[in-house]
Design an enzyme around this catalytic site. Structure first.
Site, PDB file in Angstrom:
ATOM      1  N   LYS A 244     -13.163  -0.458   1.505  1.00 61.93           N
ATOM      2  CA  LYS A 244     -12.515  -0.594   0.178  1.00 61.93           C
ATOM      3  C   LYS A 244     -13.445  -0.034  -0.898  1.00 61.93           C
ATOM      4  O   LYS A 244     -14.082   0.988  -0.678  1.00 61.93           O
ATOM      5  CB  LYS A 244     -12.118  -2.048  -0.071  1.00 61.93           C
ATOM      6  CG  LYS A 244     -11.323  -2.610   1.103  1.00 61.93           C
ATOM      7  CD  LYS A 244     -10.617  -3.896   0.830  1.00 61.93           C
ATOM      8  CE  LYS A 244      -9.829  -4.293   2.072  1.00 61.93           C
ATOM      9  NZ  LYS A 244      -8.965  -5.425   1.855  1.00 61.93           N
TER      10      LYS A 244
ATOM     11  N   GLY B 282      -8.168 -10.528   2.908  1.00 64.12           N
ATOM     12  CA  GLY B 282      -9.193 -10.999   1.991  1.00 64.12           C
ATOM     13  C   GLY B 282      -9.019 -12.443   1.549  1.00 64.12           C
ATOM     14  O   GLY B 282      -9.661 -12.899   0.620  1.00 64.12           O
TER      15      GLY B 282
ATOM     16  N   GLU C 278      -3.036  -2.398  -0.506  1.00 64.92           N
ATOM     17  CA  GLU C 278      -3.594  -2.355  -1.872  1.00 64.92           C
ATOM     18  C   GLU C 278      -3.128  -1.099  -2.590  1.00 64.92           C
ATOM     19  O   GLU C 278      -2.921  -1.104  -3.805  1.00 64.92           O
ATOM     20  CB  GLU C 278      -5.125  -2.472  -1.808  1.00 64.92           C
ATOM     21  CG  GLU C 278      -5.533  -3.913  -1.501  1.00 64.92           C
ATOM     22  CD  GLU C 278      -6.807  -4.065  -0.699  1.00 64.92           C
ATOM     23  OE1 GLU C 278      -7.613  -3.122  -0.643  1.00 64.92           O
ATOM     24  OE2 GLU C 278      -6.998  -5.152  -0.110  1.00 64.92           O
TER      25      GLU C 278
ATOM     26  N   SER D 107      -8.388 -10.604   7.415  1.00 63.97           N
ATOM     27  CA  SER D 107      -9.370 -11.668   7.664  1.00 63.97           C
ATOM     28  C   SER D 107      -9.859 -11.715   9.117  1.00 63.97           C
ATOM     29  O   SER D 107     -10.112 -12.797   9.651  1.00 63.97           O
ATOM     30  CB  SER D 107      -8.831 -13.031   7.219  1.00 63.97           C
ATOM     31  OG  SER D 107      -8.594 -13.028   5.822  1.00 63.97           O
TER      32      SER D 107
ATOM     33  N   HIS E 297      -2.348   1.719   2.821  1.00 63.33           N
ATOM     34  CA  HIS E 297      -2.885   0.351   2.773  1.00 63.33           C
ATOM     35  C   HIS E 297      -2.111  -0.452   1.717  1.00 63.33           C
ATOM     36  O   HIS E 297      -1.706   0.096   0.689  1.00 63.33           O
ATOM     37  CB  HIS E 297      -4.383   0.379   2.431  1.00 63.33           C
ATOM     38  CG  HIS E 297      -5.024  -0.953   2.592  1.00 63.33           C
ATOM     39  ND1 HIS E 297      -4.970  -1.920   1.616  1.00 63.33           N
ATOM     40  CD2 HIS E 297      -5.708  -1.500   3.626  1.00 63.33           C
ATOM     41  CE1 HIS E 297      -5.599  -3.003   2.047  1.00 63.33           C
ATOM     42  NE2 HIS E 297      -6.052  -2.773   3.262  1.00 63.33           N
TER      43      HIS E 297
ATOM     44  N   GLU F  25      -0.889  -5.201   8.833  1.00 62.85           N
ATOM     45  CA  GLU F  25      -1.696  -6.062   7.967  1.00 62.85           C
ATOM     46  C   GLU F  25      -0.788  -6.923   7.099  1.00 62.85           C
ATOM     47  O   GLU F  25      -0.260  -6.454   6.089  1.00 62.85           O
ATOM     48  CB  GLU F  25      -2.596  -5.202   7.066  1.00 62.85           C
ATOM     49  CG  GLU F  25      -3.566  -4.346   7.840  1.00 62.85           C
ATOM     50  CD  GLU F  25      -4.793  -3.989   7.001  1.00 62.85           C
ATOM     51  OE1 GLU F  25      -5.903  -4.175   7.507  1.00 62.85           O
ATOM     52  OE2 GLU F  25      -4.636  -3.554   5.845  1.00 62.85           O
TER      53      GLU F  25
ATOM     54  N   GLY G 212     -11.773  -5.582   6.903  1.00 59.42           N
ATOM     55  CA  GLY G 212     -12.263  -5.358   5.547  1.00 59.42           C
ATOM     56  C   GLY G 212     -13.611  -6.023   5.347  1.00 59.42           C
ATOM     57  O   GLY G 212     -14.660  -5.485   5.686  1.00 59.42           O
TER      58      GLY G 212
ATOM     59  N   ASN H 274     -12.784  -1.006   6.989  1.00 57.48           N
ATOM     60  CA  ASN H 274     -12.300  -0.495   5.702  1.00 57.48           C
ATOM     61  C   ASN H 274     -13.191  -1.083   4.615  1.00 57.48           C
ATOM     62  O   ASN H 274     -13.090  -2.263   4.309  1.00 57.48           O
ATOM     63  CB  ASN H 274     -10.837  -0.935   5.525  1.00 57.48           C
ATOM     64  CG  ASN H 274     -10.316  -0.662   4.126  1.00 57.48           C
ATOM     65  OD1 ASN H 274     -10.919   0.092   3.357  1.00 57.48           O
ATOM     66  ND2 ASN H 274      -9.183  -1.271   3.804  1.00 57.48           N
TER      67      ASN H 274
HETATM   68  P1  PGA Z   1      -9.993  -8.249   5.175  1.00 59.56           P
HETATM   69  O1  PGA Z   1      -9.256  -6.839   4.827  1.00 59.56           O
HETATM   70  O2  PGA Z   1     -10.519  -8.103   6.574  1.00 59.56           O
HETATM   71  O3  PGA Z   1     -11.058  -8.391   4.143  1.00 59.56           O
HETATM   72  O4  PGA Z   1      -8.923  -9.294   5.087  1.00 59.56           O
HETATM   73  C1  PGA Z   1      -8.525  -6.141   5.793  1.00 59.56           C
HETATM   74  C2  PGA Z   1      -7.929  -4.890   5.188  1.00 59.56           C
HETATM   75  O5  PGA Z   1      -7.409  -4.948   4.067  1.00 59.56           O
HETATM   76  O6  PGA Z   1      -7.951  -3.804   5.820  1.00 59.56           O
END
Ligand code: PGA
Length: 245
Positions: free
Chosen positions: A6, A169, A93, A209, A91, A163, A230, A4
């Protein structure tokens, strides 16, 4: 294994990524993998990935396939026509910053399926939920308010992504056991609604992460089938290491 991106990278950077990434995964045949770039990079990604096993996906889509006056949205059919095979839906976010609800998640998922895309439907608890011991309750609410509204046939064509919001992140990966427990409870929700076979067959990805050095422990959990990545999916070497694992 899905990346992803983003709100990162330009079309030129997309092209560069695939030029480095594809040779690194050329021998990889054991897992499906995909990159979900920002909408404007989809043509560059589709072109760069042509002839490879890499799938391309959107990061969101509208809840109908009919065109209309909805500024800023794209239909799943448009993503499909642009060469996408996948789309991320719900997601955290989008839930946190753009008003996504379980109801809109369900609508977008149905429309994506109608267009022939594979939706990767996200669920996950906030830190406060986990600290209050409410992880399973939140997962049940998100599942019952969204995914449970699919028909069994529709359900058979989705991927679920767990998630935990506090692990996205932040570098704070859930321990394999924590992630494994959450996946187990999601699979139990699936079994209660769609039956044993559906629960055994559905792919549930962990996201938050994921890095080359922690993927092994996570994937050792029986209920974790893949990862939604991500930050580490922005680097060709890192994402290739995750796909090749
Ligand atoms: P991250 O994001 O691997 O940067 O933690 C994962 C995601 O939000 O899909």
């Amino acid at each position: 294994m899905a990346g992803n991106w983003k709100m990162f990278k330009t079309p030129a950077e997309t092209k560069d990524f695939f030029a480095k990434f594809l040779p690194l995964v050329a021998g990889s045949t054991h897992a499906d993998f995909a990159i979900c770039p920002p909408f404007v990079n989809i043509p560059a990604a589709v072109e760069a990935a042509a002839g490879s096993r890499a799938g391309i996906g959107g990061q969101n889509c509208y809840w109908q396939n009919k065109e209309g006056a909805f500024t800023g949205e794209v239909t799943p059919a448009m993503l499909k026509a642009a060469g996408c095979a996948y789309v991320i839906i719900g997601h955290s976010e989008r839930r946190q910053f753009f008003g996504e609800t379980d109801e809109t998640v369900l609508g977008r998922t149905k429309a994506a399926l109608e267009a022939g895309l594979i939706p990767m439907v996200c669920v996950g608890e906030m830190l406060a939920d986990r600290e209050a011991g409410k992880t399973n309750e939140v997962l049940a609410t998100q599942f019952n308010g969204g995914i449970a509204g699919l028909t069994p046939e529709e359900f058979s064509r989705i991927v679920i992504a767990y998630e935990p919001v506090w692990a996205i992140g932040t570098g704070k990966v859930a321990t394999p056991e924590m992630a494994g427990d959450a996946h187990k409870s999601i699979r139990a929700l699936v079994e209660a609604k769609f039956g044993k076979n559906a629960a055994a067959a559905v792919r549930i990805l962990y996201g938050g992460s994921v890095k080359p050095d922690n993927v092994k422990g996570l994937m050792a959990q029986p209920d974790i089938d893949g990862a939604l990545v991500g930050g580490a999916a922005l680097k060709p070497e890192d994402f290739a290491a995750i796909v090749n694992f």
